[in-house]
Design an enzyme around this catalytic site. Structure first.
Site, PDB file in Angstrom:
ATOM      1  N   GLY A  83      40.382  -9.436 -20.264  1.00 43.39           N
ATOM      2  CA  GLY A  83      38.536  -8.437 -20.323  1.00 43.39           C
ATOM      3  C   GLY A  83      38.365  -7.179 -20.860  1.00 43.39           C
ATOM      4  CB  ILE A  84      36.560  -3.896 -20.136  1.00 40.11           C
ATOM      5  CG1 ILE A  84      35.851  -4.436 -19.884  1.00 40.11           C
ATOM      6  CG2 ILE A  84      36.959  -2.702 -21.424  1.00 40.11           C
ATOM      7  CD1 ILE A  84      34.913  -3.501 -18.964  1.00 40.11           C
ATOM      8  CE1 TYR A 136      37.519  -1.148  -9.738  1.00 42.81           C
ATOM      9  CE2 TYR A 136      34.946  -0.949  -9.145  1.00 42.81           C
ATOM     10  CZ  TYR A 136      35.994  -0.764 -10.071  1.00 42.81           C
ATOM     11  OH  TYR A 136      36.061  -1.607 -11.684  1.00 42.81           O
ATOM     12  CE  LYS A 163      37.164   1.277 -11.827  1.00 40.22           C
ATOM     13  NZ  LYS A 163      38.290   1.725 -13.512  1.00 40.22           N
ATOM     14  CB  THR A 176      36.287 -10.122 -17.060  1.00 42.93           C
ATOM     15  OG1 THR A 176      35.933 -10.039 -15.630  1.00 42.93           O
ATOM     16  CG2 THR A 176      35.720  -8.540 -17.222  1.00 42.93           C
TER      17      THR A 176
END
Length: 259
Positions: free
Chosen positions: A17-18, A154, A158, A191
């Site tokens: 992914g990132i 989550y 964040k 992603t």
């Protein structure tokens, strides 16, 4: 391209992914890169492609950070960029459905893991030859501002990461350390995980349209676009940027589109 010649960069969660896109971009822009993760086969191919160094490590494990810091010091001699990218949402749920076990597991990776990344980075950046200096980039999310009811842990972590970036930036500045810290807040990014969800949905076209519609720009972001922002914030061109939050979400959190 950012000029990262002579710099050493660390990326957590760099095998997909990132994170993987960031390893590629930082290496392409001239940095020597060390990255962490758990997917050794994916890591091997990325090392062959980029010349980066892989270290298997769990970001929530303080002992792994001690070992990683020793490797960075011994093999690279300095640290200039740290991208705290590793994160998880596995087992998340609403306030009613999430278990304490899953809550603690998400907190451990997304919050404690990011703190340990930054803590280790500051320690290594203080010891750089020629004097302290560096750039720390924390991967938050647009969910820091637009929280989700069914992904509570989550969203909470964040938001915490965003506050953490500002706290670290202020600390380093008041300590007169030329160490910067900023947060990036990606929106929906295409992603491998998102692509797999779309393909398994039973209605791939509708699923893709739903993800794309979350941004007023009408599309998902790409991992390369996120990596480009990481490279910029790690470069000397961003030398006066610290304590900032960069939304990179196609205007998803900018406001309402109207009717």
């Amino acid at each position: 391209m950012a000029d990262l010649s002579g710099k050493v960069a660390l990326v957590t969660g760099g095998t997909s992914g990132i994170g993987r896109a960031a390893v590629r971009r930082l290496a392409r822009d001239g940095a020597r890169v060390v990255f962490t993760g758990s997917k050794e086969e994916a890591a091997r191919s990325l090392c062959e492609e980029t010349g980066a160094r892989f270290v298997r490590a769990r970001v929530q494990d303080e002992g792994d950070w001690d070992a990683l810091a020793a490797i960075v010091s011994a093999e690279f001699g300095r640290l200039d960029i740290a991208f705290a990218n590793a994160g998880t949402e596995a087992g998340d749920g609403s306030v009613e459905s999430i278990s304490v076990e899953n809550w603690n597991a998400i907190i451990a990776v997304n919050q404690t893991g990011v703190m340990l990344t930054a803590k280790t980075a500051v320690k290594l950046m203080r010891a750089n030859p020629g004097g302290p200096g560096g750039s720390i980039i924390l991967n938050s999310s647009m969910s820091a501002h637009k929280v989700m009811g069914n992904y509570m842990a989550y969203s909470v972590t964040k938001a915490a990461v965003l506050a953490m970036a500002k706290s670290i930036a202020i600390h380093c500045a008041t300590e007169k350390l030329p160490i910067r810290c900023n947060a990036i807040l990606p929106g929906v990014v295409e992603t491998e995980m998102i692509t797999a969800i779309i393909e398994k949905s039973g209605a791939p076209e509708a699923a893709r349209a739903a993800y794309c519609s979350m941004s007023p720009m009408g599309r998902m972001g790409t991992v390369d676009e996120i990596a480009a922002l990481v490279a910029f914030l790690g470069s000397d061109d961003a030398a006066f940027i610290s304590g900032a939050e960069y939304a990179i979400d196609g205007a998803s959190t900018a406001g309402m589109t109207g009717v």
